[in-house]
Design a protein around this motif. Structure first.
Motif, PDB file in Angstrom:
ATOM      1  N   LEU A  58       0.821  -1.212   0.000  1.00  0.00           N
ATOM      2  CA  LEU A  58       0.000   0.000   0.000  1.00  0.00           C
ATOM      3  C   LEU A  58       0.855   1.263   0.000  1.00  0.00           C
ATOM      4  O   LEU A  58       0.558   2.227  -0.712  1.00  0.00           O
ATOM      5  N   ARG A  59       1.914   1.264   0.788  1.00  0.00           N
ATOM      6  CA  ARG A  59       2.800   2.431   0.851  1.00  0.00           C
ATOM      7  C   ARG A  59       3.553   2.632  -0.457  1.00  0.00           C
ATOM      8  O   ARG A  59       3.573   3.728  -1.014  1.00  0.00           O
ATOM      9  N   GLU A  60       4.159   1.580  -0.972  1.00  0.00           N
ATOM     10  CA  GLU A  60       4.974   1.699  -2.183  1.00  0.00           C
ATOM     11  C   GLU A  60       4.148   2.012  -3.424  1.00  0.00           C
ATOM     12  O   GLU A  60       4.663   2.570  -4.388  1.00  0.00           O
ATOM     13  N   SER A  61       2.865   1.675  -3.407  1.00  0.00           N
ATOM     14  CA  SER A  61       1.996   1.995  -4.539  1.00  0.00           C
ATOM     15  C   SER A  61       1.491   3.435  -4.470  1.00  0.00           C
ATOM     16  O   SER A  61       0.950   3.950  -5.445  1.00  0.00           O
ATOM     17  N   GLY A  62       1.630   4.064  -3.310  1.00  0.00           N
ATOM     18  CA  GLY A  62       1.169   5.431  -3.138  1.00  0.00           C
ATOM     19  C   GLY A  62      -0.231   5.544  -2.573  1.00  0.00           C
ATOM     20  O   GLY A  62      -0.790   6.634  -2.525  1.00  0.00           O
ATOM     21  N   VAL A  63      -0.795   4.439  -2.123  1.00  0.00           N
ATOM     22  CA  VAL A  63      -2.155   4.466  -1.579  1.00  0.00           C
ATOM     23  C   VAL A  63      -2.167   5.021  -0.155  1.00  0.00           C
ATOM     24  O   VAL A  63      -3.079   5.755   0.216  1.00  0.00           O
ATOM     25  N   ILE A  64      -1.148   4.689   0.639  1.00  0.00           N
ATOM     26  CA  ILE A  64      -1.088   5.192   2.012  1.00  0.00           C
ATOM     27  C   ILE A  64       0.232   5.912   2.254  1.00  0.00           C
ATOM     28  O   ILE A  64       1.219   5.710   1.536  1.00  0.00           O
ATOM     29  N   GLN A  65       0.219   6.717   3.295  1.00  0.00           N
ATOM     30  CA  GLN A  65       1.414   7.399   3.803  1.00  0.00           C
ATOM     31  C   GLN A  65       1.662   6.843   5.192  1.00  0.00           C
ATOM     32  O   GLN A  65       0.726   6.737   5.993  1.00  0.00           O
ATOM     33  N   GLN A  66       2.900   6.461   5.479  1.00  0.00           N
ATOM     34  CA  GLN A  66       3.245   5.973   6.814  1.00  0.00           C
ATOM     35  C   GLN A  66       4.289   6.890   7.430  1.00  0.00           C
ATOM     36  O   GLN A  66       5.247   7.292   6.762  1.00  0.00           O
ATOM     37  N   VAL A  67       4.087   7.230   8.698  1.00  0.00           N
ATOM     38  CA  VAL A  67       5.037   8.042   9.440  1.00  0.00           C
ATOM     39  C   VAL A  67       5.148   7.489  10.855  1.00  0.00           C
ATOM     40  O   VAL A  67       4.187   6.908  11.374  1.00  0.00           O
ATOM     41  N   TYR A  68       6.313   7.675  11.434  1.00  0.00           N
ATOM     42  CA  TYR A  68       6.486   7.290  12.833  1.00  0.00           C
ATOM     43  C   TYR A  68       6.085   8.446  13.734  1.00  0.00           C
ATOM     44  O   TYR A  68       6.450   9.592  13.500  1.00  0.00           O
ATOM     45  N   ARG A  69       5.307   8.144  14.754  1.00  0.00           N
ATOM     46  CA  ARG A  69       4.968   9.081  15.818  1.00  0.00           C
ATOM     47  C   ARG A  69       5.426   8.373  17.095  1.00  0.00           C
ATOM     48  O   ARG A  69       4.756   7.451  17.568  1.00  0.00           O
ATOM     49  N   GLY A  70       6.585   8.765  17.563  1.00  0.00           N
ATOM     50  CA  GLY A  70       7.201   8.034  18.669  1.00  0.00           C
ATOM     51  C   GLY A  70       7.596   6.662  18.158  1.00  0.00           C
ATOM     52  O   GLY A  70       8.292   6.533  17.159  1.00  0.00           O
ATOM     53  N   THR A  71       7.097   5.625  18.798  1.00  0.00           N
ATOM     54  CA  THR A  71       7.413   4.265  18.369  1.00  0.00           C
ATOM     55  C   THR A  71       6.305   3.664  17.507  1.00  0.00           C
ATOM     56  O   THR A  71       6.451   2.555  17.004  1.00  0.00           O
ATOM     57  N   ALA A  72       5.222   4.391  17.343  1.00  0.00           N
ATOM     58  CA  ALA A  72       4.093   3.870  16.554  1.00  0.00           C
ATOM     59  C   ALA A  72       4.224   4.268  15.090  1.00  0.00           C
ATOM     60  O   ALA A  72       4.563   5.408  14.770  1.00  0.00           O
ATOM     61  N   LYS A  73       3.953   3.328  14.222  1.00  0.00           N
ATOM     62  CA  LYS A  73       3.908   3.618  12.793  1.00  0.00           C
ATOM     63  C   LYS A  73       2.466   3.953  12.454  1.00  0.00           C
ATOM     64  O   LYS A  73       1.570   3.124  12.589  1.00  0.00           O
ATOM     65  N   MET A  74       2.259   5.201  12.027  1.00  0.00           N
ATOM     66  CA  MET A  74       0.915   5.697  11.752  1.00  0.00           C
ATOM     67  C   MET A  74       0.641   5.659  10.253  1.00  0.00           C
ATOM     68  O   MET A  74       1.538   5.894   9.449  1.00  0.00           O
ATOM     69  N   ASN A  75      -0.604   5.378   9.905  1.00  0.00           N
ATOM     70  CA  ASN A  75      -1.005   5.205   8.507  1.00  0.00           C
ATOM     71  C   ASN A  75      -2.132   6.156   8.158  1.00  0.00           C
ATOM     72  O   ASN A  75      -3.092   6.290   8.916  1.00  0.00           O
ATOM     73  N   GLY A  76      -2.009   6.763   6.994  1.00  0.00           N
ATOM     74  CA  GLY A  76      -3.057   7.630   6.492  1.00  0.00           C
ATOM     75  C   GLY A  76      -3.243   7.390   5.002  1.00  0.00           C
ATOM     76  O   GLY A  76      -2.300   7.065   4.285  1.00  0.00           O
ATOM     77  N   LEU A  77      -4.457   7.552   4.559  1.00  0.00           N
ATOM     78  CA  LEU A  77      -4.789   7.389   3.149  1.00  0.00           C
ATOM     79  C   LEU A  77      -4.318   8.623   2.383  1.00  0.00           C
ATOM     80  O   LEU A  77      -4.532   9.746   2.832  1.00  0.00           O
ATOM     81  N   ARG A  78      -3.706   8.424   1.231  1.00  0.00           N
ATOM     82  CA  ARG A  78      -3.259   9.549   0.396  1.00  0.00           C
ATOM     83  C   ARG A  78      -4.396   9.978  -0.536  1.00  0.00           C
ATOM     84  O   ARG A  78      -4.240  10.061  -1.737  1.00  0.00           O
ATOM     85  N   ARG A  79      -5.523  10.272   0.054  1.00  0.00           N
ATOM     86  CA  ARG A  79      -6.736  10.596  -0.705  1.00  0.00           C
ATOM     87  C   ARG A  79      -6.528  11.794  -1.627  1.00  0.00           C
ATOM     88  O   ARG A  79      -6.940  11.766  -2.787  1.00  0.00           O
ATOM     89  N   THR A  80      -5.899  12.851  -1.143  1.00  0.00           N
ATOM     90  CA  THR A  80      -5.700  14.049  -1.962  1.00  0.00           C
ATOM     91  C   THR A  80      -4.880  13.726  -3.208  1.00  0.00           C
ATOM     92  O   THR A  80      -5.229  14.141  -4.319  1.00  0.00           O
ATOM     93  N   ASP A  81      -3.798  12.981  -3.032  1.00  0.00           N
ATOM     94  CA  ASP A  81      -2.958  12.608  -4.174  1.00  0.00           C
ATOM     95  C   ASP A  81      -3.713  11.705  -5.146  1.00  0.00           C
ATOM     96  O   ASP A  81      -3.666  11.917  -6.362  1.00  0.00           O
ATOM     97  N   LEU A  82      -4.406  10.703  -4.613  1.00  0.00           N
ATOM     98  CA  LEU A  82      -5.125   9.769  -5.482  1.00  0.00           C
ATOM     99  C   LEU A  82      -6.264  10.462  -6.218  1.00  0.00           C
ATOM    100  O   LEU A  82      -6.474  10.212  -7.413  1.00  0.00           O
TER     101      LEU A  82
END
Length: 107
Positions: A58-82
């Protein structure tokens, strides 16, 4: 973590990412979330390594964005880009997935 820039997101990769039921489940959940969600909130019926694979696709295809917030890996949909690249695609796929789940009793 590498994410493709908007201009490098390809339709084939997005469609491939959305073609798997586990990945579609993640995308559907993110589409209704009000904020980014931690990977640990997703209870997929597969092994941890397979879950990691699905998030990577999902990340490599550009569907989601992943970022670290502390030790948690957070996921968000790249709706604006898609939506900018493929207007209406994401909403159509989400609507169709919801109808299919209702029709098949998966809701």
């Amino acid at each position: 973590m590498e994410h493709p820039p908007r201009d490098d997101i390809r339709l084939e990769a997005v469609l491939h990412a959305l073609s798997d039921p586990m990945r579609m489940s993640v995308v559907s959940t993110l589409a209704t979330a009000r904020e980014e969600l931690s990977c640990s909130l997703f209870d997929l019926p597969v092994s941890k390594s397979t879950t990691t694979h699905h998030f990577r696709v999902l990340r490599e295809s550009g569907v989601i964005q992943q970022v670290y917030r502390g030790t948690a890996k957070m996921n968000g949909l790249r709706r604006t880009d898609l939506d900018a690249l493929f207007p209406g695609l994401l909403e159509s796929v989400l609507t169709a997935a919801g109808r299919q789940a209702s029709r098949l009793g998966d809701a």
